[in-house]
Design an enzyme around this catalytic site. Structure first.
Site, PDB file in Angstrom:
ATOM      1  N   LYS A 178       0.827  -1.213   0.000  1.00 50.50           N
ATOM      2  CA  LYS A 178       0.000   0.000   0.000  1.00 50.50           C
ATOM      3  C   LYS A 178       0.862   1.264   0.000  1.00 50.50           C
ATOM      4  CE  LYS A 178      -2.243  -1.070   3.819  1.00 50.50           C
ATOM      5  NZ  LYS A 178      -1.694  -2.373   4.233  1.00 50.50           N
ATOM      6  N   ARG A 226      -9.383   0.793   8.978  1.00 47.25           N
ATOM      7  CA  ARG A 226      -9.016  -0.575   9.321  1.00 47.25           C
ATOM      8  C   ARG A 226     -10.094  -1.268  10.132  1.00 47.25           C
ATOM      9  NH1 ARG A 226      -3.144   0.259   8.879  1.00 47.25           N
ATOM     10  NH2 ARG A 226      -2.046  -1.701   9.046  1.00 47.25           N
ATOM     11  N   ARG A 245      11.708  -6.746   4.490  1.00 42.52           N
ATOM     12  CA  ARG A 245      11.648  -5.357   4.943  1.00 42.52           C
ATOM     13  C   ARG A 245      12.213  -5.202   6.357  1.00 42.52           C
ATOM     14  NH1 ARG A 245       5.876  -2.399   5.082  1.00 42.52           N
ATOM     15  NH2 ARG A 245       5.670  -3.297   7.157  1.00 42.52           N
ATOM     16  N   ARG A 278      11.466  -1.398  12.083  1.00 45.35           N
ATOM     17  CA  ARG A 278      10.141  -1.375  12.715  1.00 45.35           C
ATOM     18  C   ARG A 278      10.001  -2.556  13.671  1.00 45.35           C
ATOM     19  NH1 ARG A 278       5.451  -0.268   8.307  1.00 45.35           N
ATOM     20  NH2 ARG A 278       4.305  -1.405   9.914  1.00 45.35           N
ATOM     21  N   ARG A 316      -0.320  -8.791  13.589  1.00 44.59           N
ATOM     22  CA  ARG A 316      -0.913  -7.833  12.632  1.00 44.59           C
ATOM     23  C   ARG A 316      -1.808  -8.554  11.634  1.00 44.59           C
ATOM     24  NH1 ARG A 316       4.521  -5.592  10.801  1.00 44.59           N
ATOM     25  NH2 ARG A 316       3.414  -4.520   9.126  1.00 44.59           N
TER      26      ARG A 316
HETATM   27  P1  ADP Z   1       1.182  -2.251   7.665  1.00 48.24           P
HETATM   28  O1  ADP Z   1       0.130  -1.999   6.649  1.00 48.24           O
HETATM   29  O2  ADP Z   1       2.485  -2.662   7.104  1.00 48.24           O
HETATM   30  O3  ADP Z   1       0.734  -3.136   8.800  1.00 48.24           O
HETATM   31  P2  ADP Z   1       0.933   0.487   8.688  1.00 48.24           P
HETATM   32  O4  ADP Z   1       2.068   1.407   8.555  1.00 48.24           O
HETATM   33  O5  ADP Z   1      -0.292   0.777   7.883  1.00 48.24           O
HETATM   34  O6  ADP Z   1       1.549  -0.927   8.408  1.00 48.24           O
HETATM   35  O7  ADP Z   1       0.457   0.413  10.231  1.00 48.24           O
HETATM   36  C1  ADP Z   1       1.370   0.110  11.252  1.00 48.24           C
HETATM   37  C2  ADP Z   1       0.626  -0.016  12.580  1.00 48.24           C
HETATM   38  O8  ADP Z   1       0.029   1.246  12.923  1.00 48.24           O
HETATM   39  C3  ADP Z   1      -0.538  -0.999  12.609  1.00 48.24           C
HETATM   40  O9  ADP Z   1      -0.112  -2.326  12.848  1.00 48.24           O
HETATM   41  C4  ADP Z   1      -1.362  -0.441  13.769  1.00 48.24           C
HETATM   42  O10 ADP Z   1      -0.784  -0.753  15.013  1.00 48.24           O
HETATM   43  C5  ADP Z   1      -1.228   1.052  13.569  1.00 48.24           C
HETATM   44  N1  ADP Z   1      -2.292   1.585  12.677  1.00 48.24           N
HETATM   45  C6  ADP Z   1      -2.092   2.133  11.437  1.00 48.24           C
HETATM   46  N2  ADP Z   1      -3.262   2.507  10.905  1.00 48.24           N
HETATM   47  C7  ADP Z   1      -4.215   2.187  11.805  1.00 48.24           C
HETATM   48  C8  ADP Z   1      -5.626   2.292  11.825  1.00 48.24           C
HETATM   49  N3  ADP Z   1      -6.290   2.808  10.781  1.00 48.24           N
HETATM   50  N4  ADP Z   1      -6.292   1.858  12.930  1.00 48.24           N
HETATM   51  C9  ADP Z   1      -5.647   1.341  13.971  1.00 48.24           C
HETATM   52  N5  ADP Z   1      -4.320   1.187  14.027  1.00 48.24           N
HETATM   53  C10 ADP Z   1      -3.601   1.605  12.955  1.00 48.24           C
END
Ligand code: ADP
Length: 190
Positions: free
Chosen positions: A14, A89, A128, A134, A145
């Site tokens: 994404k 999400r 990654r 991270r 996740r």
């Molecule tokens: P990825 O898609 O690789 O899991 P992101 O950068 O989108 O990583 O998100 C990293 C973390 O940030 C998620 O695992 C969560 O803990 C938090 N997070 C991001 N966006 C949201 C969201 N919309 N609602 C709740 N938690 C979020």
């Protein structure tokens, strides 16, 4: 305005694809993951609050996430459109986003679902994790996740399917190939 939700599991690409799409369509990229990471790196109050939740691979509570997203979106009153990456999400987030956009006389135009299987996700994130730094990219946190994705986030799809907005795009292949598929999907509805 043309507003896109880029939807998919962790590691679907994404973030990478968002970078391409904002260039091509002149959109503003709103990534809640990036926003949280910035807060954490700056030790803000919000960053301190969410640091452990994120490191554990869990979702941040909706109210915190929604407030942060809306506050960020407000900063771009002249945007030609947004790409929402990693948001919504949960169904509650999707409902809040619809309400927010409606209050501005806007809507989500397209939900692009990047389709990748779990083996690919795990491979990509293992790769990654070597460079991302991270905490949530280690194998155990990644499983959390993925759990969160299948328990909570997947329900966002039927929400948008009921609105007839979802296009599924094959997320496996070279980055350029996937971009071309996304462009085609966008141009088909634009
Ligand atoms: P990825 O898609 O690789 O899991 P992101 O950068 O989108 O990583 O998100 C990293 C973390 O940030 C998620 O695992 C969560 O803990 C938090 N997070 C991001 N966006 C949201 C969201 N919309 N609602 C709740 N938690 C979020």
């Amino acid at each position: 305005m043309f507003n896109i939700v880029l939807f998919g599991p962790p590691g679907a690409g994404k973030g990478t694809q968002s970078e391409r799409l904002i260039e091509k369509y002149n959109l503003v990229h709103l990534s809640t993951g990036d926003m949280f990471r910035l807060h954490i790196s700056q030790d803000t109050e919000l960053g301190l609050k969410v640091k452990k939740i994120i490191a554990d691979g869990l979702l941040v509570p909706d109210s915190i996430t929604i407030d942060m997203l809306e506050e960020e979106a407000q900063k771009y009153p002249d945007a030609k459109g947004f790409i929402f990456d990693g948001f919504p999400r949960t169904v509650a987030q999707a409902e809040a986003l619809d309400a927010y956009l409606e209050s501005k006389g806007q809507k989500i135009n397209s939900v692009l679902r990047l389709d990748v299987n779990q083996d690919v996700i795990k491979e990509r994130i293992a790769e990654r994790s070597k460079i991302s730094g991270r905490a949530d990219d280690d194998a155990e946190k990644l499983l959390k996740r993925i759990d969160e994705y299948f328990n909570k986030t997947i329900h966002v799809l039927p929400y948008y399917e009921a609105q007839g907005k979802v296009t599924t795009v094959n997320g496996i292949g070279a980055i350029d190939e996937v971009s071309e598929r996304l462009y085609a999907a966008i141009d088909a509805v634009k």
